[in-house]
Design an enzyme around this catalytic site. Structure first.
Site, short mmCIF file in Angstrom:
data_model
loop_
_atom_site.label_atom_id
_atom_site.label_comp_id
_atom_site.label_asym_id
_atom_site.label_seq_id
_atom_site.Cartn_x
_atom_site.Cartn_y
_atom_site.Cartn_z
N GLU A 9 0.84 -1.21 0.00
CA GLU A 9 0.00 0.00 0.00
C GLU A 9 0.87 1.25 0.00
O GLU A 9 2.08 1.18 0.22
CB GLU A 9 -0.89 0.04 1.26
CG GLU A 9 -2.33 -0.40 1.04
CD GLU A 9 -3.17 0.58 0.22
OE1 GLU A 9 -2.66 1.66 -0.17
OE2 GLU A 9 -4.34 0.27 -0.02
N ASP A 48 -9.78 1.62 -4.14
CA ASP A 48 -8.76 1.57 -3.08
C ASP A 48 -7.93 2.86 -3.11
O ASP A 48 -8.48 3.93 -2.97
CB ASP A 48 -7.93 0.29 -3.27
CG ASP A 48 -7.22 -0.17 -2.02
OD1 ASP A 48 -6.80 0.69 -1.22
OD2 ASP A 48 -7.06 -1.39 -1.83
#
Length: 299
Positions: A18, A204
């Site tokens: 991430e 996301d």
């Protein structure tokens, strides 16, 4: 766009890769592995990944004006000294919610660190609903809470004129916009600018390009999509060889390369054998657009 090229530059098998951020000073890509509890730095010059292990899920990393980095760790904003591998807590949020952790975070054009929380997942995208909040860490290290009732606090960025804040609460399947006051860091007038289609799956991480268009990584959708926030139209889809694409940023010498993180958590053996690059970091070239350099935290 036949000139678009995708390559896996780091196949470390992140559990949840991430928060990719280009560090111009180091000519390197920063990112985190949330459940792997690591802050990573990939250098294109050496093609090697350096990683620092931390004591809690680490969900975002940002540059710091005074040098080194700031991270969101568990429910803490923290400082990270890279060479010393030293983490110090700045402040803690959600003290009444021991099951929460931070998720995505990013620094605004004025140097404030925005990051939101969520409940710990039981399995990917399955969690207790409405437990999260969106916060800002100011340069004086004070924290403001903007709103709560968030499911999975995710992608954030700001329009090129700094008057709009873009934000994703993943389980709303929507990319939202707020009016933004750069002087105060206040947000208001929330509205949806794009609803995801079924095959795009879960929105996301997100970034913006120099034409003011948004790029959104679609978790379980195996793609990044380019959106026009003015018209609410999807302009482009770039498919990747892994399903769990998590976030994206621009980087490289002139910010013309896109980097995409991905995850492998929640994938069984058979799925992983079909997608051996799951959890890898991908570089996309030939998009024909450039990105905006990341802002450093001013505190």
């Amino acid at each position: 766009m036949s000139s678009v090229k995708i390559e896996c530059v780091a196949n470390e098998g992140c559990r949840i890769g991430e928060s990719p951020v280009w560090d111009e000073k180091e000519s390197a890509l920063l990112y985190v592995d949330i459940t792997g509890r690591k802050v990573c730095r990939w250098s294109p010059a050496t093609t090697r990944v350096q990683a620092i292990s931390v004591d809690a899920p680490v969900s975002s990393v940002a540059l710091r004006k005074s040098g080194d980095y700031v991270i969101t760790l568990g429910t803490r904003f923290a400082a990270l000294k890279w060479r010393e591998q030293l983490v110090t807590t700045i402040t803690r949020v959600d003290k009444d919610k021991p099951n929460n952790r931070f998720n995505d975070g990013k620094v605004d054009p004025a140097g404030r660190y925005f990051a939101g929380t969520m409940a710990e997942e039981i399995q990917p995208a399955v969690l207790e609903r409405h437990q999260g909040s969106l916060y800002t860490l100011f340069s004086d290290l004070s924290v403001v809470k903007h709103f709560d009732q968030v499911d999975i606090s995710n992608g954030l960025d700001w329009s090129l004129d700094h008057k709009t804040f873009f934000y994703i609460d993943s389980l709303s399947y929507s990319v939202d916009a707020f009016d933004y006051d750069l002087q105060t860091g206040k947000i208001g007038n929330r509205r949806s600018i794009y609803k995801l289609e079924k095959e795009e799956s879960i929105p996301d991480g997100m970034c913006i390009d120099t034409e003011g268009k948004l790029w959104v990584a679609c978790y379980n959708g195996g793609r990044v999509i380019r959106l026009d926030p003015e018209t609410g139209k999807r302009l482009q889809t770039v498919k990747l060889p892994v399903d769990k694409t998590t976030s994206c940023c621009f980087g490289g010498k002139d910010y013309s390369e896109m980097y995409v993180t991905s995850a492998s958590d929640g994938m069984d053996k058979e799925w992983l054998s079909r997608q051996p690059q799951a959890g890898g970091i991908f570089k996309i070239t030939g998009l024909g657009v450039k990105g905006v350099p990341p802002y450093p935290f001013a505190g």
